[in-house]
Design a protein around this motif. Structure first.
Motif, PDB file in Angstrom:
ATOM      1  N   SER A   1     -58.051 -11.707  29.720  1.00  0.00           N
ATOM      2  CA  SER A   1     -56.932 -10.853  29.307  1.00  0.00           C
ATOM      3  C   SER A   1     -55.629 -11.323  29.936  1.00  0.00           C
ATOM      4  O   SER A   1     -54.578 -11.327  29.290  1.00  0.00           O
TER       5      SER A   1
ATOM      6  N   ASP B   1     -54.213 -14.416  28.252  1.00  0.00           N
ATOM      7  CA  ASP B   1     -53.638 -14.047  26.961  1.00  0.00           C
ATOM      8  C   ASP B   1     -52.291 -13.341  27.157  1.00  0.00           C
ATOM      9  O   ASP B   1     -51.302 -13.622  26.476  1.00  0.00           O
TER      10      ASP B   1
ATOM     11  N   MET C   1     -67.171  -7.027  17.950  1.00  0.00           N
ATOM     12  CA  MET C   1     -67.053  -7.946  16.822  1.00  0.00           C
ATOM     13  C   MET C   1     -68.456  -8.471  16.573  1.00  0.00           C
ATOM     14  O   MET C   1     -69.185  -8.797  17.513  1.00  0.00           O
TER      15      MET C   1
ATOM     16  N   LYS D   1     -56.719 -15.407  20.160  1.00  0.00           N
ATOM     17  CA  LYS D   1     -56.384 -14.009  20.461  1.00  0.00           C
ATOM     18  C   LYS D   1     -57.456 -13.383  21.326  1.00  0.00           C
ATOM     19  O   LYS D   1     -58.648 -13.589  21.094  1.00  0.00           O
ATOM     20  N   ALA D   2     -57.015 -12.584  22.299  1.00  0.00           N
ATOM     21  CA  ALA D   2     -57.973 -11.901  23.172  1.00  0.00           C
ATOM     22  C   ALA D   2     -58.602 -10.746  22.407  1.00  0.00           C
ATOM     23  O   ALA D   2     -57.890  -9.902  21.844  1.00  0.00           O
ATOM     24  N   ILE D   3     -59.911 -10.722  22.365  1.00  0.00           N
ATOM     25  CA  ILE D   3     -60.613  -9.631  21.682  1.00  0.00           C
ATOM     26  C   ILE D   3     -61.809  -9.196  22.536  1.00  0.00           C
ATOM     27  O   ILE D   3     -62.208  -9.905  23.453  1.00  0.00           O
ATOM     28  N   LYS D   4     -62.333  -8.029  22.188  1.00  0.00           N
ATOM     29  CA  LYS D   4     -63.528  -7.549  22.878  1.00  0.00           C
ATOM     30  C   LYS D   4     -64.748  -8.005  22.098  1.00  0.00           C
ATOM     31  O   LYS D   4     -64.976  -7.562  20.966  1.00  0.00           O
TER      32      LYS D   4
ATOM     33  N   VAL E   1     -64.130  -9.566  27.268  1.00  0.00           N
ATOM     34  CA  VAL E   1     -63.003 -10.173  26.552  1.00  0.00           C
ATOM     35  C   VAL E   1     -63.142 -11.697  26.475  1.00  0.00           C
ATOM     36  O   VAL E   1     -63.402 -12.370  27.480  1.00  0.00           O
TER      37      VAL E   1
ATOM     38  N   ARG F   1     -48.611 -14.447  25.796  1.00  0.00           N
ATOM     39  CA  ARG F   1     -47.833 -13.623  24.864  1.00  0.00           C
ATOM     40  C   ARG F   1     -46.456 -13.283  25.416  1.00  0.00           C
ATOM     41  O   ARG F   1     -45.489 -13.158  24.674  1.00  0.00           O
TER      42      ARG F   1
END
Lengths: 265, 786, 158
Positions: free
Chosen positions: C109, C112, C62, C55-58, C49, C116
């Motif tokens: 994570s 983030d 991607m 934004k937290a993404i994997k 992550v 949020r």
């Protein structure tokens, strides 16, 4: 991953023309299913046409009777949208439990329903709410859209632009997740609509998402959790795997249906 | 001093991990790095008819494509099991040949056949797909019970009927006699589910060959780099030990699965020589599921007899253990000496007999996984005691109490001599912490919400620090089970500890430094712990079986004894005092009862300046020690689990989990608690979530996290942890060990709780929602019928 | 090969990548920032992550080319110089890590999540929000405790 050629489309026309000139292209939405599939070398598209930069696929709007969500809107955006929360709170709740937070930041409505994974959440809402899927070339009703596991009526170069959900009087979604994958092992979306109650089930059926007619009939006589969960559900056409037999899934469909109706209020 | 033994010190090693500067094997890139991919068998059992490497060799970036005939042709030896266990009739175990690359037959899905070396990982993988292997498929068998039956597919010519050995412990005739004469007899069947260890860091290896020096370097994800080097050298003939450096840098968890030398490390080392370069391989998760040694997989029956006062008179156990397609390094010891020797549990049982039959199947090898044999033993005895109490209509607490061992030392009929313990102490502490007596009200409250509450306990005992070397040698071990340490004091007084233990999450860099702090009053920041590199550290045995505390730290303590003695001699000489009056504390060296004092660094400097040392003393301050324990250690504890079941779906929530352990002396409570938490999560995983499942054709159905259910944060509660202490008498620090207890003690407590909630004692692991739902419905249907 | 440009941990970087290169591969192999890890093939474990445009993404799910033009923060960029991010500090203080392999993803994570929820987190929420991060060592007990402590600390100082 096998070699592939990436293109970022700036518009719908640009996307279809890129796809037209590709050997064996695929559209890339949020990539939450396609990229893992490519990583495992189970898919090898010659070209990827990324739809993430197309403005036409964005946006959430409502006109009081219909909620329209762009195909490129992420699950996190749907879950957090005050428009969605106000119009169809069950849809926002559903989106807030798809995958995990990182998946929700990338995965899109259009990608989810175009893939039609038999255990995905959105198809249940689309079918139960009788949504209309607008593509770059036509409008398709939910009932005509899903054609069994991983199959839809989309043609290869067709792009989902948005999905319009008629706003129901009330609706609820309850999901029993697969303990390992967290996809739905049985997810039931129940809605009380102007056409009467509509109930759609995901995760359990061998042919993907389906409507549970007997439950709809029971709910039109008596909109109550007990009415929904009291319906006999046959295990015959349900999936059976290491996580749950068809009998167990049949039970889950009943229990989740009751809980969906309860959530709807 | 606040950083000594017993202090809750935060970890020295954390900074690099929380900032992204850990250094794991896959983070390392050698010059001109090349990459390996393995061609693996897609079949569970097949004969290799031909291998065509030509197309693969011609692909872009491919450096070489090598197969098993070349490997064995170069004299690379077969993979061995390092512990000899004979059958009860004296026949030696039947070890089938295991080549790092299969030559004639493949025996499980994932069996390595060809190694491809290419300039990039993608090129290697693509070329691997271009290798054409013609197989003749053979029938496969995945269940150990079926593999023993007549007509079952045969795996190895060395092992008729797929039987590896048929072993026993204890005396059969008196046990049979005791049970025959018992007032009450309870029988039960058990399945101990097969698990995949799943450390989050997948296995990885970088093998580099230096042709000029004829020297190899191997970076690898190992719990015991020296043992790996020894085996690679002595048995696999890769290189002599002095020409092979093995480095295990930061390792991302092991849980047993990284003890073993796997085919991939051997093949990468050999391929580095063949290609005269550096070959890197990193497992992906699917490969990890297919090829990392699995754990457990027992099928057992047991019979226990009680006299009229509910005292146990005899226990008889029959176990079939699945060892997979080949014998992994400690596979023979796990279901025998690490399992059947613990069947006495916390109880005084005069007669025990256990028979263990080990079996080949077309599945990945099975070996030690966190707990290794002891979880299987504790599950059996603690489920059996609970079931007996339910069948005999007596309180499970009372039944346990009646049979507890209360006097120590206690010799069991199955080898172990329990040295110390106080089983009543952790039982009563745990019952209090869990409010055992208040369960009725909580059950009623849950029922009012339509939920089923249940409570269950387990009173486990296990054995750590497996030893002494001479004893394990007499039982067949191919190695000694001591540990080494070297304490290197620098001229300025800072200290390096070189240890044969290996930390892959256990926090050794902190706890080992705490020993120095405790001894000399130096801040732990003045201590550096060095491990995991055979060029830097003297031979050591590594970390597994919860041995780093009891054995590894004891070795350090012994080396510290020597350092302390020499420092005192020097100080006494410098201060013209009697050696016996020298006290070292708070970083100072004092003459007791006087104001004479030297700084610790002054004494150290004097040792190295050597201008003024006692007559005949060698300069320097550096001491080593090898510590061979006199006995196993015996951690024990009481675990209580309380669950709430949703009868509509079978979903089970653990609402409270209480663990009270006796680990002897605790060096750092924070780290010990962390070890318990992690062990509990793996035990809960075994009891409720995890199951490695092969279909009848030998395909692994649970080869990714989509199907193998890993415990996640929302599956688990926060835990209630407590400790009681009886110091271990057999080592200098009084430590018993804490690494595996959580995984050993928890599964039976959980199943005892769930079966209590649903009113059906017939429930196997993992207790998935589906199984719980079905068992509950079976019970309520039965009740309705009655 | 495609040229990509992005900001990583505050620095402009560019690289030549194959289109199939995953963002995590570019970060680890192209930029040699090896704190971001790969622990599975199915986008579930969360060891990879990172934050892309906040934004937290994997990053294993991607493509690097998809991240062209974005602002990426990895575990190496979370601390402010020598000052640890409060989440990093809380993981150390509360023993929220053992082997350290899942830790970078956990911390990214957590940061983030706290953002949020504006620091308003309870145990159940933290556990639910950790669905996409798998740890095999800690039993999550101390991870949950660490995140709670960081959230409390950050909302206090906010």
């Amino acid at each position: 991953m096998y070699e592939t050629k990436y293109h970022k489309a700036g518009s719908l026309d640009n996307a279809t023309s890129l796809m037209g000139s590709a050997d064996d292209g695929k559209y890339l939405g949020g990539g939450m299913t396609l990229i893992p599939t490519m990583k495992q070398r189970l898919a090898a598209p010659s070209d990827l046409v990324d739809l993430g930069g197309i403005a036409d696929l964005q946006g959430i709007s409502t006109d009081g009777s219909t909620l329209t969500i762009g195909a490129g809107v992420t699950h996190a955006e749907v879950a957090g949208s005050s428009d969605v929360q106000g119009a169809i709170p069950a849809l926002a709740a559903l989106a807030s439990h798809i995958g995990d937070p990182h998946v929700r930041n990338c995965g899109t409505l259009g990608g989810s329903i175009a893939n039609n994974d038999p255990a995905a959440d959105y198809p249940a809402a689309v079918l139960a709410l009788g949504a209309t899927i607008k593509t770059n070339s036509r409008e398709i009703t939910a009932g005509d859209f899903f054609n069994g596991m991983f199959e839809t009526s989309l043609s290869d170069d067709e792009i989902i632009v948005s999905v319009s959900f008629p706003i129901p009087e009330k609706a609820g979604y309850a999901k029993f997740p697969n303990p390992a994958s967290r996809y739905a092992m049985a997810g039931v979306f129940a809605a009380s609509t102007s056409d009467g109650p509509r109930v759609a089930v995901t995760g359990a059926g061998q042919d993907g998402v389906y409507r549970e007619d007997a439950m709809e009939a029971a709910l039109s006589a008596d909109w109550s959790p007990a009415a929904a969960s009291g319906v006999d559900v046959s295990a015959d056409d349900l999936m059976s795997d290491i996580h749950g037999t068809s009998d167990y899934r049949a039970n889950l469909v009943k229990v989740m249906a009751g809980r969906a109706v309860e959530a709807a209020g | 001093m606040s950083e000594g033994i017993g202090a809750r010190v935060t970890r020295k090693e954390d900074k690099r991990f929380i900032t992204g500067h850990g250094r794991y094997t896959d983070d390392i890139v050698e010059q001109n790095q090349t990459y390996a991919a393995f061609v693996r068998s897609p079949h569970a059992h097949a004969e290799i008819l031909s291998i065509d490497r030509d197309a693969a060799k011609a692909m872009p970036g491919v450096i070489d494509v090598l197969d098993g005939k070349q490997l064995t042709g170069d004299g690379i030896g077969n993979i061995i099991c390092g512990w000899t266990v004979n059958s009860k009739d004296g026949t030696p175990m039947a070890m089938g040949a295991w080549s790092a690359l299969a030559t004639q037959y493949v025996r499980y899905v994932g069996d390595a056949v060809v190694i491809v070396v290419a300039e990039t990982q993608d090129q290697a993988r693509e070329a691997a797909e271009a290798v054409v292997i013609d197989y003749k498929e053979l029938p496969a068998v995945v269940s150990a019970v079926e593999a023993l039956q007549d007509g079952a597919p045969q795996l190895h010519p060395e092992a008729p009927n797929n039987q590896i050995f048929d072993w026993e412990i204890g005396d059969e005739a008196p046990t049979d006699e005791a049970i025959a004469g018992a007032a009450h007899v309870v029988e039960m069947d058990f399945t101990n589910n097969r698990l995949s260890p799943n450390p989050m860091e997948p296995r990885s290896a970088i093998a580099t060959y230096n042709a000029i020096e004829e020297h190899y370097t191997l970076y690898t994800t190992s719990q015991n780099p020296h043992v790996a080097r020894l085996i690679l050298s002595a048995f696999y003939q890769v290189a002599p030990e002095h020409k092979l450096r093995v480095i295990a840098p930061d390792v991302g968890g092991g849980f047993g699965s990284k003890i073993y030398v796997y085919p991939e490390e051997i093949a990468c080392l050999w391929a580095s020589m063949k290609t005269n370069g550096s070959v890197k391989w990193t497992s992906d998760r699917t490969e990890a599921f297919l090829t990392d040694a699995h754990g457990r997989d027992h099928v057992s029956t047991a019979k226990i007899g009680f006299d009229k006062d509910y005292k146990i008179v005899g226990l008889k156990v029959d176990t079939i253990a699945n060892l997979g397609a080949y014998m992994s390094l400690f596979s023979s010891a796990t279901p025998t000496y690490l399992y059947a020797t613990l069947l006495s549990g916390q109880y005084n049982i005069a007669n025990i007999h256990a028979n263990v039959c080990t079996v080949y199947t077309n599945t990945v090898p099975v070996d030690a996984y966190r707990g290794a044999g002891r979880p299987e033993a504790s599950f059996l005895i603690e489920r059996l005691i609970e079931t007996s109490a339910r069948q005999l209509g007596i309180s499970p607490v009372e039944l346990r109490r009646k049979n507890f061992v209360t006097e120590f030392p206690h010799q069991t009929p199955v080898i172990m001599a329990y040295d110390t313990g106080d089983f009543e102490a952790h039982l009563s502490d745990a019952m209090k912490a869990a409010d055992w007596d208040g369960i009725a009200a909580r059950k009623a409250e849950a029922e009012s919400r339509g939920k089923l509450r249940g409570i269950g306990m387990s009173c486990y005992i296990e054995a750590c620090g497996i030893a002494p070397s001479a004893a394990v040698g007499s039982l067949g071990a191919g190695v000694g089970l001591w540990e080494s340490a070297e304490v290197r004091v620098n001229p300025v007084g800072t200290i390096e500890i070189l240890t044969g233990s290996h930390s892959h999450g256990q926090g050794h860099e902190t706890t080992f430094a705490q020993l120095v702090c405790d001894r000399f009053g130096l801040p732990i920041d003045n201590v550096q712990v060095i491990h995991g590199d055979t060029d830097k550290v003297q031979f050591g045995m590594g970390t597994y079986g919860s041995r780093s505390g009891a054995v590894g730290m004891s070795a350090i303590a012994k080396a510290l004894d020597k350092v302390e003695a020499k420092a005192k001699k020097i100080a006494a000489h410098l201060m013209e005092a009697d050696e016996g009056d020298i006290v070292i504390e708070n970083g100072e060296v004092k003459v007791a009862g006087t104001d004479k004092v030297l700084g610790w660094h002054e004494v150290c400097l004097a040792a190295y300046m050597a201008h003024n040392l006692p007559e005949g003393m060698e300069p320097g301050l550096k001491e080593g020690a090898f510590y061979d324990p006199a006995n196993f250690t015996f951690p024990s504890g009481t675990y209580i689990c309380e669950v709430e079941v949703d009868p509509e779906t079978g979903t089970t929530d653990i609402v409270q989990f209480t663990a009270v352990d006796d680990f002897g002396v605790i060096i750092n409570p924070m780290i010990v608690e962390g070890q318990v938490h992690g062990g509990l999560a793996q035990g809960i995983g075994q009891a409720m979530l995890e199951h490695a499942i092969y279909d009848d054709n030998g395909q692994l159905l649970t080869a990714s996290y989509m199907d193998y259910c890993m415990p996640r944060a929302d599956n688990l509660p926060s835990f209630t942890i407590g400790h009681t202490t009886t110091a271990c008498p057999s080592n200098p620090l009084g430590i018993k060990g804490c690494g595996e207890a959580g995984a050993i003690g928890s599964p039976p407590a959980i199943i005892n709780a769930i079966t209590d909630a649903i009113g059906n004692n017939n429930l196997s692991m993992p207790a998935t929602p589906q199984k719980v739902w079905a068992a509950y419905n079976a019970a309520s249907t039965k009740q309705a019928a009655e | 090969m495609t040229t990509i440009n992005m900001t990583v941990n505050g620095k402009a970087v560019s690289g030549e990548v194959e289109d199939r290169t995953l963002l995590v591969e570019f970060i680890r192999e192209g930029l040699r920032l090896t704190g971001t890890h790969v622990g599975c093939d199915t986008s579930q474990c969360g060891a990879c992550v990172v934050h892309v445009d906040g934004k937290a993404i994997k990053s294993c799910t991607m493509l690097a080319v998809q991240a062209d033009g974005t602002n990426v923060v990895t575990i190496e960029g979370l601390a402010n110089g020598a000052d640890l991010h409060p989440v990093q500090a809380a993981f150390k203080e509360n023993h929220g890590l053992q082997c350290g392999f899942c830790t970078p993803g956990m911390i990214m994570s957590a940061a983030d999540m706290i953002e949020r929820y504006d620091g308003k987190l309870d145990e159940a929420t933290i556990r639910a929000e950790l669905e996409g991060n798998i740890c095999r060592c800690t039993g999550y007990h101390n991870i949950v405790k660490s995140i709670q402590a960081a959230a409390d600390e950050m909302s206090k100082s906010a």
